[in-house]
Design a protein around this motif. Structure first.
Motif, PDB file in Angstrom:
ATOM      1  N   TYR A 157      -5.292 -24.332 -70.494  1.00 35.20           N
ATOM      2  CA  TYR A 157      -3.942 -24.487 -71.038  1.00 35.20           C
ATOM      3  C   TYR A 157      -3.727 -25.932 -71.475  1.00 35.20           C
ATOM      4  N   ILE A 175       3.715 -27.525 -69.965  1.00 31.38           N
ATOM      5  CA  ILE A 175       2.557 -26.788 -69.461  1.00 31.38           C
ATOM      6  C   ILE A 175       2.530 -26.769 -67.928  1.00 31.38           C
ATOM      7  N   PRO A 178       5.895 -24.972 -66.259  1.00 35.50           N
ATOM      8  CA  PRO A 178       5.936 -23.501 -66.321  1.00 35.50           C
ATOM      9  C   PRO A 178       4.722 -22.833 -65.679  1.00 35.50           C
ATOM     10  N   TRP A 255       7.099 -12.918 -67.605  1.00 29.27           N
ATOM     11  CA  TRP A 255       5.822 -13.050 -68.310  1.00 29.27           C
ATOM     12  C   TRP A 255       4.633 -12.872 -67.390  1.00 29.27           C
TER      13      TRP A 255
ATOM     14  N   LEU B  93      -3.889 -18.346 -74.389  1.00 32.27           N
ATOM     15  CA  LEU B  93      -2.481 -18.379 -74.793  1.00 32.27           C
ATOM     16  C   LEU B  93      -1.665 -18.840 -73.594  1.00 32.27           C
ATOM     17  N   PHE B  94      -0.481 -19.404 -73.861  1.00 33.63           N
ATOM     18  CA  PHE B  94       0.407 -19.779 -72.763  1.00 33.63           C
ATOM     19  C   PHE B  94       1.159 -18.525 -72.341  1.00 33.63           C
ATOM     20  N   PRO B  95       0.882 -17.989 -71.148  1.00 30.61           N
ATOM     21  CA  PRO B  95       1.437 -16.677 -70.793  1.00 30.61           C
ATOM     22  C   PRO B  95       2.949 -16.698 -70.604  1.00 30.61           C
ATOM     23  N   TRP B  96       3.533 -17.876 -70.386  1.00 31.01           N
ATOM     24  CA  TRP B  96       4.978 -17.941 -70.155  1.00 31.01           C
ATOM     25  C   TRP B  96       5.753 -18.035 -71.478  1.00 31.01           C
TER      26      TRP B  96
END
Lengths: 260, 249
Positions: A157, A175, A178, A255, B93-96
């Protein structure tokens, strides 16, 4: 439809299991044991009789519950706020980690109730001492989880974000924060039960209201029904708290769930 | 000469890279050189662990070479930057964030106002064929759809160079064919210089203008093929199969 059926089955099981427990309790205290232990009916009766109307000590049950809850919430949110900031900083910066982690490692294994005598000597017998104890309970769990959350952010990420042009500050806020939320929430959940346990201990030591006081006052008056009513209230409120918590978590960590 | 110089977008010269491992020093890339012209589609083709990913990481700026130099658009690479978009093998991908949130992320970091960045992100979401999924979270998408988001996310910062590290490696065979066709369509709509790493020879012949065959670890250029077949290519055409046979031996 299928889900609805499943929910109904679960509800029936819950009702049956609680009813069976109450019936066994009711029958169990019919004999000799009845001298030491009240049956479920007087306890439930007292709970509802005192909830808004009658009083235990000088207050109704709901006021006692509110006293305990307000103490918990004050210490809990204070501890959570400090814990999130400190934990994330420790996970993000090697320097902050090097400075705080030795201290934190010593403080963390000390159960909050071990601070009761010192908190009374330092802060006195008032609300501040209780909130201080709850703060400690919340702070330790939240810090630990925010710290490990920030330390274990998937490096991919971070690489993806750097590739997309994120600077250092942006990495932290968009980053690391979250990505740590599921871990922080796990900490918040344990912290909440720990705070609930701590407020009862603090109230049992010294207070004139709250659920912990109900139990201790019951013991002093040799009133088993009052003790059991206090315990019932503690269980019910604790259950409600964790139910509310899970709802909030499901909302904020949408999410993170593949289902629903 | 100067025109030729200008059109060279990536220049790697004599790159060496090694890593420290418990057994000593592990050389991953040795004397690797590459020149990529503007809008050229280059496939780096090589066996499993031959150091292809390290090459992408070097050009992306996630790692620095021990020896040699890497120039992108005339500037030496010292860190990751938005003129080099990367599509990752594990997608990352940024899951949030939703699909829109992921695609617009780079523009948000650059401080592009909300309305403008959403319009630009929408353009690339449409380009990869994900209209209607703007507000879905990655966890709800299939592998192929996720990698479409990965491509749109890298495209959206409008990089000069796209670096793709086995982007379809984790997909099932059928989705993989579909994504190859899709990538070709996307690239033909929005031309970029692409360095595409793969260990799949069909994929390389289908997509590439030029295939660079790498030797096994340490990676170095073994052979080079210019693929002149007209697009879109047929996996089963005789020319395709002949090339495949030639490169594979």
């Amino acid at each position: 439809m299928n889900k609805k059926q499943k929910n109904i089955t679960e509800l029936i099981c819950a009702v049956v299991s609680i009813l069976t427990f109450l019936i066994l309790w009711h029958i169990g205290v019919k004999g000799e044991l009845g001298r030491l232990m009240p049956g479920p009916l007087p306890v439930i009766r007292m709970f509802f009789a005192t909830l808004f109307g009658g009083t235990i000590g000088s207050r109704t049950m709901i006021i006692h519950i509110l006293y305990s809850l307000i103490r918990v919430m004050a210490g809990y949110f204070l501890g959570a706020a400090v814990g999130v900031v400190l934990g994330l900083s420790m996970g993000w910066s090697r320097l902050v980690e090097a400075v705080f982690s030795p201290l934190f490692r010593i403080i963390r294994p000390i159960p909050p109730i071990a601070w009761i005598p010192i908190s009374i000597i330092w802060i006195g017998l008032g609300e501040d001492a209780k909130i201080f104890l709850i703060f400690l309970a919340s702070f330790c769990y939240v810090t630990l989880n925010a710290w490990s959350g920030a330390k274990n952010v998937d490096p991919d990420y971070l690489r993806a974000a750097r590739m997309l042009g994120a600077g250092k500050r942006q990495l932290l806020f968009t980053i690391v924060l979250p990505a740590s939320i599921p871990s922080i929430f796990a900490g918040l959940q344990v912290a909440l039960s720990s705070c609930w346990a701590t407020v009862l201990a603090a109230e049992m030591v010294r207070s004139s209201e709250g659920l912990g006081w109900i139990i201790i006052a019951g013991m002093n008056n040799n009133d088993m029904v009052q003790i059991m009513t206090g315990i019932l209230a503690i269980g019910l409120v604790g259950m409600l708290l964790s139910m509310i918590f899970r709802k909030v978590e499901a909302r904020l960590c949408q999410w993170n769930k593949s289902g629903s | 000469m100067s025109v030729e110089q200008k059109r060279k977008l990536i220049t790697c010269t004599n790159i060496d890279k090694s890593f420290k491992v418990p057994e000593g020093i592990h050389q991953v890339v040795s004397d690797f050189s590459l020149e990529a012209r503007e809008n050229e589609f280059i496939c780096l083709f090589g066996p499993g662990q031959c150091g292809k990913t390290t090459l992408i990481n070097l050009i992306a700026g996630f790692e620095l070479p021990d020896q040699g130099s890497i120039l992108v658009a005339g500037k030496p690479v010292t860190s990751p930057g938005p003129e080099r978009g990367v599509v990752f093998q594990n997608i990352s991908l940024f899951p949030w964030l939703t699909v829109m949130g992921n695609v617009e992320y780079g523009l948000k970091m650059a401080g592009v106002p909300k309305k403008e960045r959403q319009e630009r992100a929408q353009k690339y979401i449409d380009l990869v064929g994900l209209q209607g999924f703007e507000h879905a979270y990655p966890v709800k998408l299939s592998g192929g759809m996720r990698q479409r988001v990965g491509i749109a996310r890298a495209y959206c910062i409008e990089p000069k160079v796209m670096l793709m590290d086995e982007p379809f490696g984790a997909l099932d065979a059928q989705t993989r064919y579909l994504m190859q066709e899709e990538l070709q369509r996307i690239w033909q709509t929005e031309k970029r210089t692409v360095i595409f790493v793969t260990n799949n020879i069909e994929e390389a012949i289908y997509l590439a203008d030029r295939i660079i065959v790498l030797s096994n670890c340490p990676a170095t250029v073994k052979k080079e093929y210019v693929i002149g077949l007209p697009r879109p290519r047929q996996y089963t055409s005789p020319e395709f199969l002949a090339l495949r046979k030639e490169i594979q031996q």
